[in-house]
Write an enzyme that holds these catalytic residues in place. Structure first.
Site, PDB file in Angstrom:
ATOM      1  CE  LYS A  34     -17.635  27.981 -16.565  1.00  0.00           C
ATOM      2  NZ  LYS A  34     -18.837  27.239 -16.979  1.00  0.00           N
ATOM      3  NE  ARG A 129     -22.515  20.443 -17.326  1.00  0.00           N
ATOM      4  CZ  ARG A 129     -21.861  21.453 -17.824  1.00  0.00           C
ATOM      5  NH1 ARG A 129     -20.630  21.348 -18.113  1.00  0.00           N
ATOM      6  NH2 ARG A 129     -22.299  22.750 -17.814  1.00  0.00           N
ATOM      7  CE1 TYR A 271      14.528  17.028 -13.986  1.00  0.00           C
ATOM      8  CE2 TYR A 271      12.759  18.621 -14.432  1.00  0.00           C
ATOM      9  CZ  TYR A 271      13.841  17.993 -13.696  1.00  0.00           C
ATOM     10  OH  TYR A 271      13.836  18.577 -12.222  1.00  0.00           O
ATOM     11  CG  MET A 319       6.461  21.489 -10.255  1.00  0.00           C
ATOM     12  SD  MET A 319       7.053  20.809  -8.861  1.00  0.00           S
ATOM     13  CE  MET A 319       6.797  19.047  -9.056  1.00  0.00           C
TER      14      MET A 319
HETATM   15  C1  LIG Z   1     -19.248  27.842 -18.065  1.00  0.00           C
HETATM   16  C2  LIG Z   1     -20.567  28.128 -18.613  1.00  0.00           C
HETATM   17  C3  LIG Z   1     -21.056  29.132 -19.366  1.00  0.00           C
HETATM   18  C4  LIG Z   1     -20.090  29.908 -20.073  1.00  0.00           C
HETATM   19  O1  LIG Z   1     -19.502  29.257 -21.261  1.00  0.00           O
HETATM   20  P1  LIG Z   1     -18.598  30.051 -22.311  1.00  0.00           P
HETATM   21  O2  LIG Z   1     -18.574  29.095 -23.527  1.00  0.00           O
HETATM   22  O3  LIG Z   1     -17.481  30.295 -21.631  1.00  0.00           O
HETATM   23  O4  LIG Z   1     -19.441  31.461 -22.830  1.00  0.00           O
HETATM   24  C5  LIG Z   1     -22.542  29.139 -19.385  1.00  0.00           C
HETATM   25  N1  LIG Z   1     -23.217  28.477 -18.749  1.00  0.00           N
HETATM   26  C6  LIG Z   1     -22.827  27.358 -18.139  1.00  0.00           C
HETATM   27  C7  LIG Z   1     -24.012  26.433 -17.531  1.00  0.00           C
HETATM   28  C8  LIG Z   1     -21.488  27.001 -17.871  1.00  0.00           C
HETATM   29  O5  LIG Z   1     -21.056  26.200 -17.124  1.00  0.00           O
END
Ligand SMILES: *Cc1c(COP(=O)(O)O)cnc(C)c1O
Length: 382
Positions: A34, A129, A271, A319
Site C-alpha cells: 500500500k 478501528r 523564508y 515547497m
Molecule cells: C499496513 C498494515 C500492515 C503492515 O504493517 P507493517 O507494520 O508496515 O508491517 C498489516 N496489516 C494491516 C491491516 C495494515 O493496515
C-alpha cells in the site's frame, strides 16, 4: 530528473529470506505494498518480489489496477471501498482478489456490484478501528447476517494496536486471546466450514516478536523495506534472534545540486530569515522540498550527504527546494549527487542519513518519512 529513488532489489529479497527463516512452516508471506509500496514504488517492488512472496496486500481497490497485470498472486484489499471502487473489480479474476469486510453496509455494496467476491471478516480485538469486538452483539448479528454468504467467507483477520510501542506484549496477547474467542464463535456459526477458514493477525513487528500471531499468513509492510517498525521492536527482536534476523534498507533517495551561492557573514537564509550565517558561507541549493516529501519540520535540523560528508540544512524547507551549507566541502559543483536518505561509503568513511534519523528529527516515524516521497519521483531498480 533532478531527484530519484534507487531501489536495492537484493535488499528486498534479503529481507524476505530473513522473514522466511522465522515463519512457521505453513505460514504465507504477504507483502504489504500500500501507499506506493511505502514510497518505494509499487510497480517496481511488485516486479522485483513477485516470485518470492505468496501474495500482496494493499489498502485501496484502485491499487489493484496498478499491480493486477504484474502478478498472478492473490491480492488482499485491506481498506474501505465504495460502489464506484468495486466497479474496478468487474473485469478482474475474483479468485485472487480478496476484500475485508467489517459491516453489513459493505456486504450490501458487494451484493450489488461483485456478488461473488470472497472476503475476510475483520475483528476488532483492541485497535478500535475496523471490525466489531467478538464479545459484542454487533459481531454476533453480523455473523448471523452473513449466513447466506458463508461460501464467500475466507476467514477472520485482526490488527494489533500496540506491538511496536512496547517491549512487553501483554496488550497484544490479550488481543490474540480475543481473536481466538472470535474463531470459536465463527466455528459455532459455520461448523461445516471449520477446516476451510484462514486467519491472520500479524504485521512486521508481531511476526518477529509473537510467534503465535503468525497463523495462516503474515502481512509484512515496513520491514519488507528493511526498516524496523520501531526501536523497541528492534531491541526485542535482537533479544530473541541476536544476529540471525537482520534487515537491509531498500531505498536510497538522491538528488543533484542545482545552484551554488556564496554569501557573507550575517546573511539571512530562506523564508522567514530563520537562519543567519556566522561566517562567509557556501550554500548549495537542492531541488526537493515539502511537496516532494522532504518535510518542512526538518527546517534547520537535518542534513544531507555530499561527497561523503554531511551538509546541514540551513533555513526553512521550501515547497520545492532546500538549502544546505557546503562551506566545508571542497569542490562542490552544480550537478553533484546528493544523498537525502541512504548511505555513502568510501574506503575510509561511512556516512548515513536514515529514514529513522529523519523521523526522529521531524517527530514522526520512518513509515511516514518514506511514504511521503512523492510518487512522481522516479524509482530506479538497482
Ligand atoms: C499496513 C498494515 C500492515 C503492515 O504493517 P507493517 O507494520 O508496515 O508491517 C498489516 N496489516 C494491516 C491491516 C495494515 O493496515
Amino acid at each position: 530528473m533532478l531527484s530519484w529513488v534507487e531501489i536495492d532489489s537484493d535488499a528486498l529479497k534479503f529481507n524476505i529470506k530473513n522473514f522466511r527463516k522465522i515463519l512457521k512452516k505453513n505460514t504465507k508471506f504477504y507483502a504489504v505494498v500500500k501507499s506506493n509500496a511505502y514510497g518505494h514504488g509499487i510497480k517496481e517492488v511488485v516486479k522485483i518480489i513477485d516470485d518470492y512472496v505468496d501474495g500482496f496486500a494493499i489498502n485501496h481497490i484502485l491499487e489493484v489496477n496498478e499491480i493486477y497485470e504484474r502478478t498472478n498472486k492473490p491480492i488482499l484489499v485491506m481498506g474501505g471501498y465504495d460502489k464506484n471502487d468495486l466497479v474496478h473489480l468487474l473485469d478482474k479474476d475474483l479468485n485472487r482478489i480478496f476484500l475485508v469486510v467489517s459491516n453489513k453496509e459493505q456486504i450490501k455494496l458487494i451484493r450489488e456490484i461483485v456478488p461473488d467476491v470472497h472476503f475476510y471478516i475483520k475483528v476488532d480485538t483492541g485497535m478500535s478501528r475496523l471490525g466489531y469486538r467478538p464479545d459484542s452483539n454487533y459481531f454476533l448479528q453480523f455473523l448471523e447476517y452473513l449466513k447466506p454468504y458463508k461460501n464467500q467467507i475466507l476467514g477472520l483477520m485482526t490488527h494489533f494496536a500496540n506491538v511496536e510501542d512496547v517491549t512487553e506484549q501483554s496488550y497484544a496477547y490479550d488481543q490474540l486471546a480475543l481473536f481466538e474467542e472470535a474463531k470459536k464463535i465463527l466455528f459455532r456459526y459455520f461448523p461445516d466450514k471449520k477446516q476451510l477458514f484462514q486467519f491472520h493477525t500479524a504485521a512486521s513487528a508481531a511476526t518477529m516478536l509473537i510467534p503465535e500471531s503468525q497463523q495462516n499468513l503474515v502481512r509484512i509492510g515496513i520491514s519488507l523495506y528493511g526498516l524496523w517498525p520501531s526501536l523497541p521492536t528492534k531491541l526485542s527482536a535482537y533479544n530473541i534472534y541476536k544476529n540471525k534476523f537482520q534487515l537491509k534498507p531498500v531505498l536510497t533517495w538522491k538528488t543533484k545540486v542545482v545552484h551554488i551561492n556564496e554569501v557573507p557573514a550575517n546573511t539571512k537564509v530562506g523564508y522567514g530569515c530563520s537562519y543567519q550565517t556566522s561566517t562567509k558561507t557556501k550554500i548549495a541549493v537542492l531541488p526537493v522540498g515539502y511537496n516532494e516529501g522532504y518535510d518542512r519540520s526538518l527546517s534547520n535540523r537535518s542534513y544531507v550527504i555530499i561527497k561523503n560528508k554531511r551538509a546541514m540544512l540551513i533555513g526553512r524547507v521550501c515547497m520545492n527546494m532546500i538549502m544546505v551549507d557546503v562551506t566545508h566541502i571542497p569542490d562542490v559543483k552544480i550537478g553533484d549527487e546528493v544523498i537525502l536518505i541512504g548511505k555513502s561509503e568510501t574506503n575510509q568513511t561511512v556516512e548515513e542519513i536514515s529514514a529513522d534519523t529523519l523521523a526522529d528529527l521531524s517527530g514522526t516515524i520512518n513509515y511516514e518519512i518514506v511514504t511521503r516521497i512523492h510518487p512522481y519521483i522516479p524509482r530506479i531498480i538497482k
